[in-house]
Design a protein around this motif. Sequence first.
Motif, PDB file in Angstrom:
ATOM      1  N   VAL A  78       0.808  -1.218   0.000  1.00  0.00           N
ATOM      2  CA  VAL A  78       0.000   0.000   0.000  1.00  0.00           C
ATOM      3  C   VAL A  78       0.841   1.268   0.000  1.00  0.00           C
ATOM      4  O   VAL A  78       0.339   2.362   0.259  1.00  0.00           O
ATOM      5  N   TRP A  81       0.746   4.594   2.339  1.00  0.00           N
ATOM      6  CA  TRP A  81      -0.322   4.441   3.329  1.00  0.00           C
ATOM      7  C   TRP A  81       0.049   3.468   4.447  1.00  0.00           C
ATOM      8  O   TRP A  81      -0.657   3.346   5.434  1.00  0.00           O
ATOM      9  N   ALA A  96      -8.620   9.552  -3.390  1.00  0.00           N
ATOM     10  CA  ALA A  96      -7.695   8.436  -3.616  1.00  0.00           C
ATOM     11  C   ALA A  96      -8.256   7.138  -3.034  1.00  0.00           C
ATOM     12  O   ALA A  96      -8.169   6.081  -3.673  1.00  0.00           O
ATOM     13  N   ARG A  99     -11.036   5.907  -5.265  1.00  0.00           N
ATOM     14  CA  ARG A  99     -10.473   5.327  -6.494  1.00  0.00           C
ATOM     15  C   ARG A  99      -9.850   3.959  -6.207  1.00  0.00           C
ATOM     16  O   ARG A  99     -10.036   3.014  -6.970  1.00  0.00           O
ATOM     17  N   TRP A 100      -9.139   3.844  -5.104  1.00  0.00           N
ATOM     18  CA  TRP A 100      -8.504   2.582  -4.720  1.00  0.00           C
ATOM     19  C   TRP A 100      -9.537   1.473  -4.528  1.00  0.00           C
ATOM     20  O   TRP A 100      -9.321   0.333  -4.920  1.00  0.00           O
ATOM     21  N   TRP A 106      -5.713   0.956 -10.031  1.00  0.00           N
ATOM     22  CA  TRP A 106      -5.182   2.164  -9.404  1.00  0.00           C
ATOM     23  C   TRP A 106      -4.088   1.812  -8.411  1.00  0.00           C
ATOM     24  O   TRP A 106      -4.222   0.912  -7.595  1.00  0.00           O
ATOM     25  N   ALA A 107      -2.994   2.562  -8.462  1.00  0.00           N
ATOM     26  CA  ALA A 107      -1.887   2.350  -7.525  1.00  0.00           C
ATOM     27  C   ALA A 107      -1.117   3.645  -7.272  1.00  0.00           C
ATOM     28  O   ALA A 107       0.080   3.626  -7.063  1.00  0.00           O
ATOM     29  N   HIS A 109      -0.876   5.321  -4.760  1.00  0.00           N
ATOM     30  CA  HIS A 109      -0.346   5.425  -3.396  1.00  0.00           C
ATOM     31  C   HIS A 109       1.118   4.972  -3.369  1.00  0.00           C
ATOM     32  O   HIS A 109       1.702   4.805  -2.316  1.00  0.00           O
ATOM     33  N   SER A 113      -1.229  -2.287  -7.336  1.00  0.00           N
ATOM     34  CA  SER A 113      -2.669  -2.296  -7.608  1.00  0.00           C
ATOM     35  C   SER A 113      -3.262  -3.636  -7.187  1.00  0.00           C
ATOM     36  O   SER A 113      -2.564  -4.651  -7.092  1.00  0.00           O
TER      37      SER A 113
END
Length: 188
Positions: A78, A81, A96, A99-100, A106-107, A109, A113
Amino acid sequence: MTSRVILVSPAMSPSLRQARFYDGDSLDDTGAARARAAAGALPAPARTVVAPGARCAETAAALGLDGPRTPELAGLDVGRWRGRTLDEVGAAEPEAVTRWLTDPDWAAHDGESVRRLCERIGRWLDGVRETDGRTVAVVEPEAVRAAVVHALGLPAAAFWRLDVAPLTATELSGRSGRWNVRLGRPLE
């Protein structure tokens, strides 16, 4: 040839209890005691593998399982995060988080993904299908989710629809190029 895989989620740890992104913490006292009490609850494996995180290694040891730490079974990376709670990230980056949770590709962060995790765990699972006997893998909850997504041919978007409780066993049996799944049996 029939392959059997039992995916065991780790016992309770502070990050699981606090809904915090895993940061390498150990089992808490309650989780360790429950794992020790569940020793012997699993059938004897032909092989055991363990995700690289501390709580997976500690769960395996408490269950009396010994196997190599297997990097490809690591949980979801992650990125930035790590160590934060979902509430903290949601307050700081609400778009974010949305979206995650909705886009498996999505990646942003700076981690991995959901789709990549499902592919990575799927490759490992496909390799295990070529072996005979039972494999017990102590892995992070998200690796269990990814394995079920792959085994059943679900879309990666289904990942977040699967709940994995601490110290449960999800069993996969494979033959003839397919997997059957038995979800979330508590270890007692």
